[in-house]
Design a protein around this motif. Structure first.
Motif, PDB file in Angstrom:
ATOM      1  N   VAL A  50       0.721  -1.090   0.005  1.00 26.72           N
ATOM      2  CA  VAL A  50       0.063   0.088   0.008  1.00 26.72           C
ATOM      3  C   VAL A  50       0.910   1.181  -0.037  1.00 26.72           C
ATOM      4  CG1 VAL A  50      -1.719   1.385   1.371  1.00 26.72           C
ATOM      5  CG2 VAL A  50      -2.122  -0.992   0.982  1.00 26.72           C
ATOM      6  N   VAL A  51       1.823   1.212   0.903  1.00 25.75           N
ATOM      7  CA  VAL A  51       2.670   2.317   0.834  1.00 25.75           C
ATOM      8  C   VAL A  51       3.358   2.637  -0.363  1.00 25.75           C
ATOM      9  CG1 VAL A  51       4.760   3.622   1.988  1.00 25.75           C
ATOM     10  CG2 VAL A  51       2.922   2.395   3.414  1.00 25.75           C
ATOM     11  N   GLY A  52       4.126   1.512  -0.875  1.00 21.29           N
ATOM     12  CA  GLY A  52       4.708   1.559  -2.293  1.00 21.29           C
ATOM     13  C   GLY A  52       3.726   2.011  -3.435  1.00 21.29           C
ATOM     14  N   LEU A  53       2.678   1.507  -3.404  1.00 24.59           N
ATOM     15  CA  LEU A  53       1.661   2.089  -4.443  1.00 24.59           C
ATOM     16  C   LEU A  53       1.399   3.754  -4.282  1.00 24.59           C
ATOM     17  CD1 LEU A  53      -0.134   1.386  -6.868  1.00 24.59           C
ATOM     18  CD2 LEU A  53      -1.979   0.771  -5.139  1.00 24.59           C
ATOM     19  N   PHE A  54       1.205   4.039  -3.061  1.00 28.86           N
ATOM     20  CA  PHE A  54       1.130   5.384  -2.950  1.00 28.86           C
ATOM     21  C   PHE A  54       2.182   6.341  -3.102  1.00 28.86           C
ATOM     22  CE2 PHE A  54       1.442   8.858   0.229  1.00 28.86           C
ATOM     23  CZ  PHE A  54       0.248   9.607  -0.071  1.00 28.86           C
ATOM     24  N   LEU A  59       2.183   6.556  -6.919  1.00 29.91           N
ATOM     25  CA  LEU A  59       1.100   7.539  -7.434  1.00 29.91           C
ATOM     26  C   LEU A  59       1.351   8.888  -7.007  1.00 29.91           C
ATOM     27  CD1 LEU A  59      -1.977   5.085  -6.726  1.00 29.91           C
ATOM     28  CD2 LEU A  59      -0.848   5.668  -8.836  1.00 29.91           C
ATOM     29  N   THR A  60       2.177   9.221  -6.130  1.00 29.43           N
ATOM     30  CA  THR A  60       2.322  10.692  -5.867  1.00 29.43           C
ATOM     31  C   THR A  60       3.694  11.007  -5.997  1.00 29.43           C
ATOM     32  OG1 THR A  60       2.679  10.021  -3.403  1.00 29.43           O
ATOM     33  CG2 THR A  60       0.531  10.399  -3.832  1.00 29.43           C
ATOM     34  N   SER A  61       4.717  10.104  -6.282  1.00 31.31           N
ATOM     35  CA  SER A  61       6.084  10.350  -6.577  1.00 31.31           C
ATOM     36  C   SER A  61       6.866  11.077  -5.479  1.00 31.31           C
ATOM     37  CB  SER A  61       6.168  11.525  -7.824  1.00 31.31           C
ATOM     38  OG  SER A  61       5.810  10.844  -8.853  1.00 31.31           O
ATOM     39  N   ILE A  62       5.938  10.596  -4.298  1.00 31.17           N
ATOM     40  CA  ILE A  62       6.855  11.110  -3.054  1.00 31.17           C
ATOM     41  C   ILE A  62       7.829   9.968  -2.554  1.00 31.17           C
ATOM     42  CG2 ILE A  62       6.530  11.694  -0.515  1.00 31.17           C
ATOM     43  CD1 ILE A  62       3.766  12.217  -1.291  1.00 31.17           C
ATOM     44  N   GLN A  63       9.120  10.111  -2.353  1.00 24.47           N
ATOM     45  CA  GLN A  63      10.057   9.313  -1.960  1.00 24.47           C
ATOM     46  C   GLN A  63      10.823   9.537  -0.611  1.00 24.47           C
ATOM     47  OE1 GLN A  63      10.559   6.690  -3.702  1.00 24.47           O
ATOM     48  NE2 GLN A  63       9.139   7.054  -5.486  1.00 24.47           N
ATOM     49  N   GLU A  64       9.997   9.605   0.289  1.00 20.63           N
ATOM     50  CA  GLU A  64      10.577   9.891   1.584  1.00 20.63           C
ATOM     51  C   GLU A  64      10.595   8.371   2.274  1.00 20.63           C
ATOM     52  OE1 GLU A  64      11.698  11.712   4.753  1.00 20.63           O
ATOM     53  OE2 GLU A  64      11.206  12.819   3.112  1.00 20.63           O
ATOM     54  N   MET A  65      11.786   8.332   3.091  1.00 20.24           N
ATOM     55  CA  MET A  65      12.269   6.969   3.763  1.00 20.24           C
ATOM     56  C   MET A  65      11.278   6.884   4.987  1.00 20.24           C
ATOM     57  SD  MET A  65      14.570   5.504   1.929  1.00 20.24           S
ATOM     58  CE  MET A  65      15.007   4.402   3.158  1.00 20.24           C
ATOM     59  N   THR A  66      10.871   7.778   5.448  1.00 17.72           N
ATOM     60  CA  THR A  66      10.208   7.616   6.783  1.00 17.72           C
ATOM     61  C   THR A  66       8.849   7.226   6.414  1.00 17.72           C
ATOM     62  OG1 THR A  66       9.527   9.793   7.020  1.00 17.72           O
ATOM     63  CG2 THR A  66      11.517   9.302   8.329  1.00 17.72           C
TER      64      THR A  66
END
Length: 88
Positions: free
Chosen positions: A34-38, A41-48
């Motif tokens: 779910v987090v990977g799909l999110f 989809l949003t192009s947010i690459q934040e480790m936390t």
């Protein structure tokens, strides 16, 4: 202890380990997907963003299934390992 008893006890122990770890591993897998799909989809690459929801889901499921895990491990110990130790 003969080989049959050893391998049967080992098989039962591995099955108990699988049963105990399955809820946590399945929730970690689902939360990771779910987090990977999110993130995709949003192009947010934040480790936390990857770490915190998975950790929260794992802790929550651990807290919910703690009784089941304890009961399963104690049952295996009392019904399988203690008779083997006491008998031999």
């Amino acid at each position: 202890m003969d080989d049959t008893l050893f391998y049967d006890t080992l098989r039962q122990g591995l099955w108990v380990a699988t049963l105990v770890s399955m809820p946590i591993l399945s929730v970690a897998l689902i939360a990771g997907l779910v987090v990977g799909l999110f993130q995709a989809l949003t192009s947010i690459q934040e480790m936390t963003l990857t770490f915190v929801p998975k950790l929260a889901a794992i802790v929550g499921v651990f807290w919910i299934t703690m009784g089941f895990m304890t009961e399963t491990l104690v049952s295996y110990f009392q019904n399988t390992l203690i008779p083997i130790i006491a008998g031999g």
